[in-house]
Design an enzyme around this catalytic site. Sequence first.
Site, PDB file in Angstrom:
ATOM      1  N   HIS A  93       0.837  -1.202   0.000  1.00  0.00           N
ATOM      2  CA  HIS A  93       0.000   0.000   0.000  1.00  0.00           C
ATOM      3  C   HIS A  93       0.871   1.252   0.000  1.00  0.00           C
ATOM      4  O   HIS A  93       0.674   2.174  -0.804  1.00  0.00           O
ATOM      5  CB  HIS A  93      -0.901  -0.044   1.246  1.00  0.00           C
ATOM      6  CG  HIS A  93      -1.594   1.235   1.583  1.00  0.00           C
ATOM      7  ND1 HIS A  93      -2.969   1.341   1.589  1.00  0.00           N
ATOM      8  CD2 HIS A  93      -1.139   2.456   1.962  1.00  0.00           C
ATOM      9  CE1 HIS A  93      -3.312   2.574   1.936  1.00  0.00           C
ATOM     10  NE2 HIS A  93      -2.215   3.258   2.176  1.00  0.00           N
ATOM     11  N   GLU A  94       1.848   1.294   0.903  1.00  0.00           N
ATOM     12  CA  GLU A  94       2.676   2.496   1.038  1.00  0.00           C
ATOM     13  C   GLU A  94       3.643   2.670  -0.131  1.00  0.00           C
ATOM     14  O   GLU A  94       3.759   3.759  -0.693  1.00  0.00           O
ATOM     15  CB  GLU A  94       3.460   2.451   2.358  1.00  0.00           C
ATOM     16  CG  GLU A  94       2.595   2.413   3.607  1.00  0.00           C
ATOM     17  CD  GLU A  94       1.719   3.644   3.771  1.00  0.00           C
ATOM     18  OE1 GLU A  94       1.974   4.672   3.116  1.00  0.00           O
ATOM     19  OE2 GLU A  94       0.747   3.573   4.551  1.00  0.00           O
TER      20      GLU A  94
ATOM     21  N   HIS B   3       0.836   4.343  -2.875  1.00  0.00           N
ATOM     22  CA  HIS B   3       1.059   5.785  -2.872  1.00  0.00           C
ATOM     23  C   HIS B   3       2.240   6.207  -3.747  1.00  0.00           C
ATOM     24  O   HIS B   3       2.358   7.379  -4.094  1.00  0.00           O
ATOM     25  CB  HIS B   3       1.292   6.272  -1.442  1.00  0.00           C
ATOM     26  CG  HIS B   3       0.064   6.246  -0.584  1.00  0.00           C
ATOM     27  ND1 HIS B   3      -1.117   6.843  -0.974  1.00  0.00           N
ATOM     28  CD2 HIS B   3      -0.171   5.689   0.637  1.00  0.00           C
ATOM     29  CE1 HIS B   3      -2.022   6.665  -0.017  1.00  0.00           C
ATOM     30  NE2 HIS B   3      -1.487   5.959   0.949  1.00  0.00           N
TER      31      HIS B   3
ATOM     32  N   GLU C 275      -6.481   6.641  -0.546  1.00  0.00           N
ATOM     33  CA  GLU C 275      -6.300   5.456   0.293  1.00  0.00           C
ATOM     34  C   GLU C 275      -6.877   4.216  -0.382  1.00  0.00           C
ATOM     35  O   GLU C 275      -6.284   3.133  -0.319  1.00  0.00           O
ATOM     36  CB  GLU C 275      -6.959   5.674   1.652  1.00  0.00           C
ATOM     37  CG  GLU C 275      -6.310   6.757   2.499  1.00  0.00           C
ATOM     38  CD  GLU C 275      -4.820   6.554   2.699  1.00  0.00           C
ATOM     39  OE1 GLU C 275      -4.372   5.396   2.818  1.00  0.00           O
ATOM     40  OE2 GLU C 275      -4.085   7.553   2.718  1.00  0.00           O
TER      41      GLU C 275
END
Length: 510
Positions: A258-259, A263, A317
């Site tokens: 995810h990070e 992003h 997100e």
Amino acid sequence: MDAYSIWPENTRVRKIEENKFEVLQASVTLTEPTVASLTIPDSPTKVTLLCGDHAAELEKICTNLAEAAKYAANDSQRKFLAEYIESFETGSLDVYRDSQRTWVADKAPKVENIFGFVEPYRDPAGIRAEFEGLVAIADAEETQLLSKLVENSDKFIRRLPWASSENNGKGVFEKSLFEPPDFSSIHALAYCSSIIFPGINLPNYNDIRQDVGFKNVIIANRMTAESTAMQWSFIDESEMEVFQKHKYPAYYWWVVLHELLGHGTGKMMIEKPANNFNFDATSPPLNPLDGKPINTWYKPGQTWTGQFGNLATSLDECRAELVGAYLMDDPELLALFGFTEESTIRASDLTYNLYQQLGVDGLRALSNYNLDSMTWGQAHSRAHFSMLRCLLRDSQGCLKVQHDREAKKLTVIVDRPKIISHGKKALGGMLLRLHMYRCTADVQACRDYYEDLSHVDEECLKWRQTVIANKPPPLLNVQANTFIDGDTVTLKEYEPTIEGIIKSWVERDV
């Protein structure tokens, strides 16, 4: 505020009377700003900019940051601490943006920190930020494992839904060069924020991210704490023991992806002043959603948060969560983390657990849906619910929810053989949509799609009643304190109770 180039993150608005407002800007200094009156053309409304909001608190922060600078490990740390101080003293977010450029360049520090008006999750408009502070200590062994993923990032970016033959296999809607970010596993010593995140990807300014880079941190002790907390009871009892065994590793690596790749990916289509584009405007790239040339993009001065407003944080997100979930069945990627079909925790079991978590997280998100206003109170919750709806609607039975209203019981059921063939396809379709809307500033199409997907219908309202009935105690984090006695630093820990939390904050003396 846009017209006067005033960044909104460290401001709030106060209504004095009809047609009269004050914009309060956080700073230590009380001197009048360069632009005191924010004139609105052809409007009776008067707006005044005032400095000095939260002056007393920021003055204490600046005093302590100046003290911390004496123990900085290098010139970069001394520089961004000085920029922090100047920004908090003057209220200048241009200086704060400079601090973020410097902070990104401070690679793999042994002591990591984050300070400032950072996250806009509590603002209904998704723009203004709350102040937060984090000090953490890096874990060298865990960070080394994350570095392997960073080194192989390009390979897995080419497997995302928007990848195509152009741009070295990454496609035109991806940056040509993926600048390997600093990626650390850290243990929080002190974390002051309304939300204690399991992972962080900063800075939030997209121009800095594209031009300078970003940093990722995984807050390992926060994630460990959550894995020991009381869980939502949406998994069948026959599977609960196995679910618990796999939950933490699946969650940990989902957050990692995810990070880093959530992003950290994507290229905004931008028009700059003087008819300057970061893509070929004479022959715009084809949109993979419809096969036609794109006809929307970011015009001069427009930003992601400014254009998408209250959707921006949840969309960001959701897109990042989707990237992580989409890749969590990749055998080569999971092998990199140490999971194969021969390992103690098998790769396929980890993927199965993740899809269970998608269902559980989507259901528990309903506890953050406000019945009175019919709005979502938390950006991540809206994202998780939307992903659940996507799987229920588009995965042809890969994921189902059983509801026993009388027993007040919800059960997530995942059809394991359909994960790759149908579940991944459904998530990939949603991910591609959000990615393209974001890259091309297609706000209206995005709003239509995302609001429909995150709509809570009558059946889901009934689910919500059962969710609330099964809600475990809130996750509360008790934090240690440090005390200095001469040359000795003492760490004091507290009991994981309400009393322990209160005592830790009293003795922190803030």
